[in-house]
Scaffold this motif. Sequence first.
Motif, PDB file in Angstrom:
ATOM      1  N   ASP A   1       0.837  -1.208   0.033  1.00 24.93           N
ATOM      2  CA  ASP A   1      -0.062  -0.159   0.136  1.00 24.93           C
ATOM      3  C   ASP A   1       0.961   1.236   0.191  1.00 24.93           C
ATOM      4  O   ASP A   1       1.584   1.418   1.070  1.00 24.93           O
ATOM      5  N   ARG A   2       1.052   1.964  -1.269  1.00 28.66           N
ATOM      6  CA  ARG A   2       1.810   2.942  -1.343  1.00 28.66           C
ATOM      7  C   ARG A   2       1.762   4.029  -0.408  1.00 28.66           C
ATOM      8  O   ARG A   2       2.544   4.961   0.114  1.00 28.66           O
ATOM      9  N   ALA A   3       0.424   4.377   0.054  1.00 19.19           N
ATOM     10  CA  ALA A   3      -0.080   5.258   0.960  1.00 19.19           C
ATOM     11  C   ALA A   3       0.618   5.406   2.227  1.00 19.19           C
ATOM     12  O   ALA A   3       0.638   6.417   2.877  1.00 19.19           O
ATOM     13  N   THR A   4       0.778   4.200   2.706  1.00 18.10           N
ATOM     14  CA  THR A   4       1.198   4.071   4.210  1.00 18.10           C
ATOM     15  C   THR A   4       2.917   3.441   4.201  1.00 18.10           C
ATOM     16  O   THR A   4       3.480   3.275   5.195  1.00 18.10           O
ATOM     17  N   VAL A   5       3.485   3.660   3.057  1.00 20.34           N
ATOM     18  CA  VAL A   5       5.004   3.197   3.227  1.00 20.34           C
ATOM     19  C   VAL A   5       5.767   4.216   3.969  1.00 20.34           C
ATOM     20  O   VAL A   5       6.519   3.867   4.772  1.00 20.34           O
ATOM     21  N   PHE A   6       5.546   5.550   3.873  1.00 19.09           N
ATOM     22  CA  PHE A   6       6.105   6.581   4.749  1.00 19.09           C
ATOM     23  C   PHE A   6       5.277   7.000   5.983  1.00 19.09           C
ATOM     24  O   PHE A   6       4.123   7.449   5.656  1.00 19.09           O
ATOM     25  N   ARG A   7       5.730   7.183   7.031  1.00 21.61           N
ATOM     26  CA  ARG A   7       4.967   7.811   8.181  1.00 21.61           C
ATOM     27  C   ARG A   7       4.988   9.271   8.270  1.00 21.61           C
ATOM     28  O   ARG A   7       5.821  10.189   8.201  1.00 21.61           O
ATOM     29  N   ARG A   8       3.629   9.865   7.654  1.00 16.69           N
ATOM     30  CA  ARG A   8       3.420  11.154   7.574  1.00 16.69           C
ATOM     31  C   ARG A   8       3.482  11.788   8.764  1.00 16.69           C
ATOM     32  O   ARG A   8       3.676  12.911   8.989  1.00 16.69           O
ATOM     33  N   ASP A   9       3.034  10.830  10.032  1.00 16.73           N
ATOM     34  CA  ASP A   9       2.925  11.690  11.198  1.00 16.73           C
ATOM     35  C   ASP A   9       4.365  12.078  11.880  1.00 16.73           C
ATOM     36  O   ASP A   9       4.575  12.651  12.804  1.00 16.73           O
ATOM     37  N   MET A  10       5.392  11.297  11.408  1.00 17.92           N
ATOM     38  CA  MET A  10       6.622  11.369  11.953  1.00 17.92           C
ATOM     39  C   MET A  10       7.620  10.909  10.867  1.00 17.92           C
ATOM     40  O   MET A  10       8.156   9.773  10.726  1.00 17.92           O
ATOM     41  N   PRO A  11       7.945  11.845   9.954  1.00 18.42           N
ATOM     42  CA  PRO A  11       8.695  11.503   8.732  1.00 18.42           C
ATOM     43  C   PRO A  11      10.152  10.957   8.946  1.00 18.42           C
ATOM     44  O   PRO A  11      10.667  10.453   8.483  1.00 18.42           O
ATOM     45  N   GLN A  12      10.697  11.305  10.211  1.00 23.38           N
ATOM     46  CA  GLN A  12      12.023  11.184  10.586  1.00 23.38           C
ATOM     47  C   GLN A  12      12.201   9.583  10.875  1.00 23.38           C
ATOM     48  O   GLN A  12      13.432   8.868  10.806  1.00 23.38           O
ATOM     49  N   ILE A  13      11.047   8.929  11.021  1.00 23.73           N
ATOM     50  CA  ILE A  13      11.058   7.319  11.246  1.00 23.73           C
ATOM     51  C   ILE A  13      11.320   6.576   9.785  1.00 23.73           C
ATOM     52  O   ILE A  13      12.128   5.607   9.960  1.00 23.73           O
ATOM     53  N   GLY A  14      10.939   7.398   8.845  1.00 23.91           N
ATOM     54  CA  GLY A  14      11.159   6.416   7.551  1.00 23.91           C
ATOM     55  C   GLY A  14      10.090   5.848   7.186  1.00 23.91           C
ATOM     56  O   GLY A  14       8.848   6.157   7.215  1.00 23.91           O
ATOM     57  N   THR A  15      10.224   4.418   6.785  1.00 19.50           N
ATOM     58  CA  THR A  15       9.247   3.457   6.212  1.00 19.50           C
ATOM     59  C   THR A  15       8.428   2.696   7.037  1.00 19.50           C
ATOM     60  O   THR A  15       9.133   2.340   8.416  1.00 19.50           O
ATOM     61  N   ASP A  16       7.261   2.356   6.941  1.00 25.60           N
ATOM     62  CA  ASP A  16       6.549   1.564   7.732  1.00 25.60           C
ATOM     63  C   ASP A  16       6.107   0.521   7.015  1.00 25.60           C
ATOM     64  O   ASP A  16       4.971   0.223   6.336  1.00 25.60           O
ATOM     65  N   TRP A  17       6.958  -0.573   6.958  1.00 21.02           N
ATOM     66  CA  TRP A  17       6.783  -1.840   6.221  1.00 21.02           C
ATOM     67  C   TRP A  17       5.716  -2.522   6.851  1.00 21.02           C
ATOM     68  O   TRP A  17       5.147  -3.537   6.161  1.00 21.02           O
ATOM     69  N   LEU A  18       5.413  -2.562   8.137  1.00 20.04           N
ATOM     70  CA  LEU A  18       4.603  -3.565   8.786  1.00 20.04           C
ATOM     71  C   LEU A  18       3.027  -3.258   8.347  1.00 20.04           C
ATOM     72  O   LEU A  18       2.387  -4.020   7.812  1.00 20.04           O
ATOM     73  N   ARG A  19       2.723  -1.959   8.136  1.00 21.07           N
ATOM     74  CA  ARG A  19       1.408  -1.763   7.655  1.00 21.07           C
ATOM     75  C   ARG A  19       1.399  -1.759   6.067  1.00 21.07           C
ATOM     76  O   ARG A  19       0.316  -2.032   5.539  1.00 21.07           O
ATOM     77  N   SER A  20       2.400  -1.418   5.458  1.00 18.80           N
ATOM     78  CA  SER A  20       2.306  -1.214   4.175  1.00 18.80           C
ATOM     79  C   SER A  20       2.264  -2.565   3.140  1.00 18.80           C
ATOM     80  O   SER A  20       1.711  -2.592   2.239  1.00 18.80           O
ATOM     81  N   LYS A  21       2.858  -3.562   3.868  1.00 24.48           N
ATOM     82  CA  LYS A  21       3.172  -4.734   3.113  1.00 24.48           C
ATOM     83  C   LYS A  21       2.758  -6.123   3.762  1.00 24.48           C
ATOM     84  O   LYS A  21       2.894  -7.204   3.028  1.00 24.48           O
ATOM     85  N   ASN A  22       2.040  -6.005   4.989  1.00 30.65           N
ATOM     86  CA  ASN A  22       1.793  -7.261   5.695  1.00 30.65           C
ATOM     87  C   ASN A  22       0.647  -7.541   6.169  1.00 30.65           C
ATOM     88  O   ASN A  22      -0.013  -8.417   7.119  1.00 30.65           O
ATOM     89  N   ALA A  23      -0.596  -6.945   5.246  1.00 31.98           N
ATOM     90  CA  ALA A  23      -1.816  -7.454   5.599  1.00 31.98           C
ATOM     91  C   ALA A  23      -1.871  -8.919   5.034  1.00 31.98           C
ATOM     92  O   ALA A  23      -1.408  -9.406   4.356  1.00 31.98           O
ATOM     93  N   PRO A  24      -3.053  -9.519   5.528  1.00 29.03           N
ATOM     94  CA  PRO A  24      -3.121 -10.935   5.322  1.00 29.03           C
ATOM     95  C   PRO A  24      -3.326 -11.139   3.548  1.00 29.03           C
ATOM     96  O   PRO A  24      -4.386 -10.623   3.029  1.00 29.03           O
ATOM     97  N   GLY A  25      -2.591 -11.911   3.006  1.00 29.19           N
ATOM     98  CA  GLY A  25      -2.815 -12.150   1.798  1.00 29.19           C
ATOM     99  C   GLY A  25      -2.157 -11.392   0.898  1.00 29.19           C
ATOM    100  O   GLY A  25      -2.401 -11.395  -0.216  1.00 29.19           O
ATOM    101  N   PHE A  26      -1.120 -10.451   1.459  1.00 29.91           N
ATOM    102  CA  PHE A  26      -0.388  -9.455   0.553  1.00 29.91           C
ATOM    103  C   PHE A  26       0.710 -10.223  -0.113  1.00 29.91           C
ATOM    104  O   PHE A  26       1.288  -9.396  -0.778  1.00 29.91           O
TER     105      PHE A  26
END
Length: 333
Positions: free
Chosen positions: A205-230
């Motif tokens: 999910d490209r919309a959740t790759v980067f944390r908009r609330d805290m850009p310094q954290i960088g990428t959020d692979w948990l949410r963007s790539k790990n939904a069941p069946g992804f």
Amino acid sequence: MFVKPEAASTSFAGPFALGTLSASGGAPFPALVRADEQVVDLQQALGVSGLTMRELLERWADVLPRLRELAADPGPAPQPLSSFSVHAPVEPRQVFQSGANYRRHVIDLHVAHRAPGDDRPEDERRAEAADLMDRRAAEDLPYVFIGLPSAITGPHDDVVLPAWAEQPDWELELAAVIGRPAHRISVDDALEHVAGYTIANDLTDRATVFRRDMPQIGTDWLRSKNAPGFTPLGPWIVPAESIANPDDLRLTLKLNGDTMQDESTKDMIFNVARMVSYASQSAQLLPGDLMLTGSPAGNGMHWGRLLRDGDVMEGAITGLGAQRTRCVTEAVS
């Protein structure tokens, strides 16, 4: 989901591949699938009740000669592939994923994921991406992160697009399947630890790759790539001995019949051996684990066309067969 015979074709390299199958209403079992579309139940053939694909891979060096024998002479009771459902070929303990490993893909993503306030011309940002890749290649630092086994689904199963996923995208990838424990191994020795190869589609999910609330954290692979069946996986594990050169395979993904990705693994910045070796420097790779090697150019962000309800993805890699998955939107109560 029952797989139609035409969807479960044996278009793989070599005399046999491995899969995880089930008969109607039965438990999944590891199988040897011959090029003539005949199936050997490996629990029965090897005399190990309850054997799983991962357990078979843990015995890879010892069992491979027997698999060769079964491919040549399956015995009196092989069964037609058309009688079975096809599942993801293995349940790994660990999934290692790679980002930014195809040159053209990196450039496309760099341009698509423009940081807020970055108003530079596209040519300037593309040049920046090219310089970044040159530095990465010179420093020999692949980008590897961890995925969840729970994201894996079968090669012909429906893919549920979560209601929260605003920009679901496809990423066809070559996946190496580990057959021997690997820890701090050299590039020269890395492929000796690979049992075989399979196909993965690493949805994002490209919309959740980067944390908009805290850009310094960088990428959020948990949410963007790990939904069941992804992570549709398979259909087969093709033994490494049947793949002459994993660094020269063609990856093709079609969306509703239109070709979106069509690239060779030659375009990888870090090849399979370098990826496996690099991951092993920090982690211990275990039999059955997956090393996804990144996705080439041609994702949805590039085309301006993201996944939606009813889309059908067809992914193929030279010598590894093909997978076909349909997207369905999550039902919201």
